[in-house]
Design an enzyme around this catalytic site. Sequence first.
Site, PDB file in Angstrom:
ATOM      1  CD  GLN B 255      48.217  35.014  46.285  1.00 45.49           C
ATOM      2  OE1 GLN B 255      48.470  36.108  45.802  1.00 45.49           O
ATOM      3  NE2 GLN B 255      47.046  34.427  46.087  1.00 45.49           N
ATOM      4  CG  HIS B 258      43.745  35.734  48.292  1.00 43.11           C
ATOM      5  ND1 HIS B 258      42.651  36.561  48.239  1.00 43.11           N
ATOM      6  CD2 HIS B 258      44.739  36.411  47.675  1.00 43.11           C
ATOM      7  CE1 HIS B 258      42.967  37.679  47.617  1.00 43.11           C
ATOM      8  NE2 HIS B 258      44.230  37.614  47.265  1.00 43.11           N
ATOM      9  CD  GLU B 322      46.383  34.921  40.336  1.00 46.29           C
ATOM     10  OE1 GLU B 322      46.574  34.131  41.288  1.00 46.29           O
ATOM     11  OE2 GLU B 322      45.356  35.629  40.237  1.00 46.29           O
ATOM     12  CG  HIS B 323      49.761  37.663  41.721  1.00 50.85           C
ATOM     13  ND1 HIS B 323      48.846  36.775  42.243  1.00 50.85           N
ATOM     14  CD2 HIS B 323      49.046  38.736  41.301  1.00 50.85           C
ATOM     15  CE1 HIS B 323      47.619  37.302  42.144  1.00 50.85           C
ATOM     16  NE2 HIS B 323      47.713  38.492  41.577  1.00 50.85           N
ATOM     17  CG  ASP B 356      46.171  42.084  44.580  1.00 52.53           C
ATOM     18  OD1 ASP B 356      46.278  41.515  43.479  1.00 52.53           O
ATOM     19  OD2 ASP B 356      46.613  41.600  45.646  1.00 52.53           O
ATOM     20  CG  HIS B 415      36.490  28.486  -2.350  1.00 50.17           C
ATOM     21  ND1 HIS B 415      35.520  27.560  -2.136  1.00 50.17           N
ATOM     22  CD2 HIS B 415      36.727  29.073  -1.137  1.00 50.17           C
ATOM     23  CE1 HIS B 415      35.157  27.568  -0.848  1.00 50.17           C
ATOM     24  NE2 HIS B 415      35.883  28.477  -0.221  1.00 50.17           N
TER      25      HIS B 415
END
Lengths: 429, 429
Positions: B255, B258, B322-323, B356, B415
Amino acid sequence: MEVFKNIKQDSWTALTKRPTIDKENLNQTVQSILDNVKLNGDDALKSYSKRFDNVDLTEFLVTKSEIEAANKFVSDELKQAISIAKQNIEKFHRSQITNEQIIETTKGVECWRKSVGIEKVGLYIPGGSAPLFSTILMLGIPAKLARCKEVILCTPSNEKGEINPAILYTSNLLGITKIYKIGGAQAIAAMAYGTETVPQVYKIFGPGNQYVTKAKELIQLNGVAIDMPAGPSEVLVIADKTGNPEYIAADLLSQAEHGADSQVVLLSNNETIINQTLTELYKQIVELPRAETAKKVLLNSKAILLNSIDECIAFSNLYAPEHLIVASDFTSDYIENIVNAGSVFLGNYSCESAGDYASGTNHTLPTNGYARNYSGVSLESFQKKITFQKLSKEGIIGIGPSIEIMAEAEELYAHKNAVTVRLKDLKNV
Amino acid sequence: MEVFKNIKQDSWTALTKRPTIDKENLNQTVQSILDNVKLNGDDALKSYSKRFDNVDLTEFLVTKSEIEAANKFVSDELKQAISIAKQNIEKFHRSQITNEQIIETTKGVECWRKSVGIEKVGLYIPGGSAPLFSTILMLGIPAKLARCKEVILCTPSNEKGEINPAILYTSNLLGITKIYKIGGAQAIAAMAYGTETVPQVYKIFGPGNQYVTKAKELIQLNGVAIDMPAGPSEVLVIADKTGNPEYIAADLLSQAEHGADSQVVLLSNNETIINQTLTELYKQIVELPRAETAKKVLLNSKAILLNSIDECIAFSNLYAPEHLIVASDFTSDYIENIVNAGSVFLGNYSCESAGDYASGTNHTLPTNGYARNYSGVSLESFQKKITFQKLSKEGIIGIGPSIEIMAEAEELYAHKNAVTVRLKDLKNV
């Protein structure tokens, strides 16, 4: 209602255009309300209640005794009707619950998804003369089925600080008891940021005026999700020779009474049906309490004669209506080609009012052409899906080498190494 | 990596905070790019390509011969790896196809939903040194399974006007042949508004730098949908005493490579595991080509010792990673309580790299805490659901009176009348 005939296909796009609403000048006004509530919490809410709703509130939270009192002011007849609607809406939304299904994509690699209710959601119900309790059913039922842990509701009070009993009754019926007397953009701000009394939520649902809509748009930029972008309500009716002009006229008018900005379109391959519908329209409109609003809407509305029902469907797909009524006895022939619409009503007995209130489908739908890229509210709107995966030794041995090659090609060597350290170990065993 | 011990629960929220990114000052820059592309189309794109990507382009569309040539520059080994990943991703996303299920909510009232692919979608793939072909798999496969009629792709070229062969190979493999050499905010604008050469789309997917992200945020206000809001990538690892420190360290580093803004968190109830992981981290990091980036990330990263795995999961739910990697042999005990996460990796052999690239789950996931209210990309991201309903005579007779009562209570008389005209007819038959 303006009638169009002999329309060439290259002028369709122009006919599907909705009037553009200038929302730019709202930006500053609404942003300042958001900022003020974020900074000053309840104090800001109190001053806005005074200023916009002309009410002096010391407490926003509706009390238990107010909820109990409301019970007495709702007729048994209405309670019974709400109960029937609730059952149908529950049944349809319950059918949207999905089971986890474990997929073994490769030997030893198991993947699945788990649906989890969004923990904290907020519902906004507009004020005004009529209580929109039906929207509480449409939002509250899926929220509860999704098992959202905290469901709160904001709605403005009247000048006496009271909420309409039907609103309180319906909320309480669904188990929503955190009801706050707050309206407008400030209600959206309160739910987005939280205040001393209003809990912060992760997603906000519900209709509202242009200030509410703008506030929902802006708070998205702060990470709060919303149900969908909003626009004026609309209906498109496709009628063939088997359509019933009296019913079509009634359906067009039921949309037209919503507000002066409502959109109403009639498409047909049959000129007689169009003419008969127009006659019916002017016959029925005089009977309506909201005739003035409906007349304004009809002035901007279109009846378009096309060559075939296929052409009508193609036009409708381009328009992407919120509500699409197919007034015909042969609807099963037409379903396949419908690709852009919020909710579709098939045949002469499926009036839009049915879906608005009691058939079971949701009435919170994408307008303004958003049916091209958004769905209406459903159970899933109150959930998020988490993916899970579990690899066995065999699994990582199986797909590991492919991961190593791909990670290297993307120059992500630590990604590759996370596999390599595992494969090395497993080779040594 | 900073180690935290004896943390009180009331300080958890502060520890889950991501660094705030000031995006306000981007607003004007990006809005002016959007406006210029909207007004000047291809001419604007050409001048931005020159200015930002230093390339003079006469054509944006990648030619058939460029796609064919790319085929030769991708190794058989990489083609094979991509093929395995494609199979798994297809299998998992194909399992997300749902069948229409007709629900009779009341006798004579049939309701159902139809999933339809969004007609026109655009994928954005960033440029840079490494070709992110894996993201093409993650977006292109569900787009094709959803039967989106038009799938286009924008990605910036290098200074010679070339696109990396792996990008072209993967796109073509999925049947995506409308590939445009356009990058940055201008690519998002081109897809949102359409230009002379780039078709307008209804929804835009894919990662990008802060300009791309801001452009996606802003074009939402023009009615174009986007996959989800974006933020820096992140991983949170929960490890108990059965976690493997070497693997955990490798996962944290994957991670960390990145980018400098990546977020990395380790939670454990076991101090030894934390210490061993730290030792492993500093052993492995020196081997990495992107060691400098990873080191920066680790400086801002946290290892937190908590009292139990239950506490770790509670913290993780608050963080909403996220992960989420659960480095343990006992993951089945922990699954139930996980409620906020994008994608979860269970056990010592389920590294994030697997998801991934090749296990089958999607890698486009909610970051920055958005896992609280957003799902990752799935088949459904490329579809909208249209509700249908069909009422028989019996159906409208059954629920009609309830609709009349509710419509009247909401003061929507047209209606009500849409039901009344039908019921009157049916009584007369």
